[in-house]
Design an enzyme around this catalytic site. Structure first.
Site, PDB file in Angstrom:
ATOM      1  N   LYS A 150       0.795  -1.084  -0.016  1.00  0.00           N
ATOM      2  CA  LYS A 150      -0.081  -0.092   0.100  1.00  0.00           C
ATOM      3  C   LYS A 150       0.905   1.196   0.040  1.00  0.00           C
ATOM      4  CE  LYS A 150      -2.717  -2.488   3.591  1.00  0.00           C
ATOM      5  NZ  LYS A 150      -3.258  -2.172   4.836  1.00  0.00           N
ATOM      6  N   GLY A 151       2.062   1.174   0.645  1.00  0.00           N
ATOM      7  CA  GLY A 151       2.886   2.322   0.476  1.00  0.00           C
ATOM      8  C   GLY A 151       3.039   3.238  -0.551  1.00  0.00           C
ATOM      9  N   GLU A 154       7.237   2.620  -6.270  1.00  0.00           N
ATOM     10  CA  GLU A 154       7.558   2.003  -4.771  1.00  0.00           C
ATOM     11  C   GLU A 154       7.835   3.329  -3.935  1.00  0.00           C
ATOM     12  OE1 GLU A 154       7.011   0.148  -2.778  1.00  0.00           O
ATOM     13  OE2 GLU A 154       8.246  -1.589  -2.611  1.00  0.00           O
ATOM     14  N   ASP A 155       7.486   3.113  -2.799  1.00  0.00           N
ATOM     15  CA  ASP A 155       7.742   3.892  -1.694  1.00  0.00           C
ATOM     16  C   ASP A 155       9.208   3.943  -1.187  1.00  0.00           C
ATOM     17  OD1 ASP A 155       7.505   1.431  -0.373  1.00  0.00           O
ATOM     18  OD2 ASP A 155       6.230   1.989   1.272  1.00  0.00           O
ATOM     19  N   ASP A 181      14.537  -0.667   0.250  1.00  0.00           N
ATOM     20  CA  ASP A 181      15.419  -0.748   1.565  1.00  0.00           C
ATOM     21  C   ASP A 181      16.318  -1.896   1.106  1.00  0.00           C
ATOM     22  OD1 ASP A 181      15.886  -0.427   4.216  1.00  0.00           O
ATOM     23  OD2 ASP A 181      14.327  -2.150   4.564  1.00  0.00           O
ATOM     24  N   LYS A 191      17.311   3.685   0.571  1.00  0.00           N
ATOM     25  CA  LYS A 191      18.216   3.346   1.554  1.00  0.00           C
ATOM     26  C   LYS A 191      19.227   2.424   1.099  1.00  0.00           C
ATOM     27  CE  LYS A 191      15.029   3.509   5.731  1.00  0.00           C
ATOM     28  NZ  LYS A 191      14.399   2.364   6.534  1.00  0.00           N
ATOM     29  N   PHE A 238      14.200   4.127  10.220  1.00  0.00           N
ATOM     30  CA  PHE A 238      12.863   4.049   9.996  1.00  0.00           C
ATOM     31  C   PHE A 238      12.054   5.345   9.797  1.00  0.00           C
ATOM     32  CE2 PHE A 238       8.604   2.122  10.189  1.00  0.00           C
ATOM     33  CZ  PHE A 238       8.665   1.158   9.365  1.00  0.00           C
ATOM     34  N   ASP A 294       4.350   3.429   6.408  1.00  0.00           N
ATOM     35  CA  ASP A 294       3.534   3.415   7.643  1.00  0.00           C
ATOM     36  C   ASP A 294       4.428   2.567   8.744  1.00  0.00           C
ATOM     37  OD1 ASP A 294       3.590   0.566   6.286  1.00  0.00           O
ATOM     38  OD2 ASP A 294       2.520  -0.076   8.032  1.00  0.00           O
ATOM     39  N   ARG A 321       0.266   6.680   7.384  1.00  0.00           N
ATOM     40  CA  ARG A 321       0.453   6.876   5.935  1.00  0.00           C
ATOM     41  C   ARG A 321      -0.110   8.017   5.660  1.00  0.00           C
ATOM     42  NH1 ARG A 321       1.450   1.588   3.908  1.00  0.00           N
ATOM     43  NH2 ARG A 321       0.657  -0.203   4.714  1.00  0.00           N
TER      44      ARG A 321
HETATM   45  P1  IMP Z   1      12.496  -4.267   1.046  1.00  0.00           P
HETATM   46  O1  IMP Z   1      12.139  -5.386   0.307  1.00  0.00           O
HETATM   47  O2  IMP Z   1      13.631  -4.273   2.232  1.00  0.00           O
HETATM   48  O3  IMP Z   1      13.395  -3.291   0.145  1.00  0.00           O
HETATM   49  O4  IMP Z   1      11.528  -3.447   1.794  1.00  0.00           O
HETATM   50  C1  IMP Z   1      10.659  -2.661   1.087  1.00  0.00           C
HETATM   51  C2  IMP Z   1       9.642  -2.235   1.850  1.00  0.00           C
HETATM   52  O5  IMP Z   1       9.631  -2.289   3.333  1.00  0.00           O
HETATM   53  C3  IMP Z   1       8.916  -1.004   1.381  1.00  0.00           C
HETATM   54  O6  IMP Z   1       8.009  -1.156   0.425  1.00  0.00           O
HETATM   55  C4  IMP Z   1       8.240  -0.688   2.845  1.00  0.00           C
HETATM   56  O7  IMP Z   1       6.960  -1.207   2.624  1.00  0.00           O
HETATM   57  C5  IMP Z   1       8.877  -1.211   3.886  1.00  0.00           C
HETATM   58  N1  IMP Z   1       9.904  -0.494   4.583  1.00  0.00           N
HETATM   59  C6  IMP Z   1      11.368  -0.433   4.330  1.00  0.00           C
HETATM   60  N2  IMP Z   1      11.836   0.605   4.956  1.00  0.00           N
HETATM   61  C7  IMP Z   1      10.824   1.159   5.764  1.00  0.00           C
HETATM   62  C8  IMP Z   1      10.811   2.477   6.349  1.00  0.00           C
HETATM   63  O8  IMP Z   1      11.818   3.272   6.817  1.00  0.00           O
HETATM   64  N3  IMP Z   1       9.385   2.861   6.905  1.00  0.00           N
HETATM   65  C9  IMP Z   1       8.508   2.245   6.588  1.00  0.00           C
HETATM   66  N4  IMP Z   1       8.702   1.164   5.757  1.00  0.00           N
HETATM   67  C10 IMP Z   1       9.584   0.410   5.243  1.00  0.00           C
HETATM   68 MG    MG Z   2       5.952  -1.040   0.477  1.00  0.00          MG
END
Ligand code: IMP
Ligand code: MG
Length: 178
Positions: free
Chosen positions: A42-43, A98-99, A102, A130, A151, A158, A164
């Site tokens: 949803k981000g 994408e939001d 990470d 990040k 974070f 969220d 959000r």
């Molecule tokens: P990844 O697979 O680790 O790159 O995760 C990505 C997803 O983790 C993002 O789409 C977010 O939903 C969530 N996420 C990662 N870091 C944060 C943060 O700092 N705040 C909120 N959601 C995060």
């Molecule tokens: Mg996400």
């Protein structure tokens, strides 16, 4: 400032200005291509709404639901699709929205999944990146802001489904999640 927010990292004005720059860049590249923007729920919902308006070219929008199992604030590695595309993307130019990038596990999985459907191209636009936390070999084609290794919440992002709706991206007080 809502309870739980320590400070504003990217203000509403900064976000809107950056989204307009990104939109102009993307528009230049995709004019006449009729791209499909795929928002990761949803981000990305708020960024998606702003970016497609600022790109302004003829396009389609779709959404995918992806759940990466997580333990509060970090991804554990297992990814699962909870909502698939509503239309075929074969031969189409796809832009994943994408939001935050990470560990990269979610987007690496999603990009591979979409490439299997024979699109003409797949690129990624992410509001936040990040890079320090990367575990998968994935880079975004368009990045709004490089984000410190903390974070963050707001503008779609969220913590436990809260925050959000904030129009800015802020840092959460550590006591909220510790
Ligand atoms: P990844 O697979 O680790 O790159 O995760 C990505 C997803 O983790 C993002 O789409 C977010 O939903 C969530 N996420 C990662 N870091 C944060 C943060 O700092 N705040 C909120 N959601 C995060
Ligand atoms: Mg996400």
């Amino acid at each position: 400032m809502p309870k739980g927010i320590k400070e504003v990292l990217f203000s509403e004005e900064e976000i809107q200005a950056r989204v307009h720059e990104l939109g102009a860049e993307i528009a230049k590249e995709y004019e006449g291509c009729f791209p499909i923007f795929i928002g990761v729920l949803k981000g990305s919902f708020m960024f998606m709404a702003d970016i497609v308006r600022s790109v302004g070219v003829d396009c389609e929008v779709d959404f995918m639901g992806i759940s990466s199992y997580n333990n509060g604030t970090t991804t554990t590695g297992a990814v699962r699709i909870t909502k698939d595309l509503s239309r075929d993307i074969e031969g189409r130019h796809v832009i994943i929205v994408e939001d935050i990038l990470d560990s990269g596990i979610t987007l690496a999985y999603l990009k591979k999944y979409l490439l299997n459907r024979d699109p003409a191209s797949v690129k990624i636009v992410t509001l936040l990146d990040k890079p320090e936390r990367r575990k998968s070999d994935i880079v975004a084609d368009y990045v709004g802001f490089v984000c410190p290794n903390e974070f963050v919440v707001g503008y779609g992002l969220d913590y436990a489904e809260k925050y959000r709706n904030l129009p800015y991206v802020g840092l959460l007080k550590p006591e909220v999640y510790s």
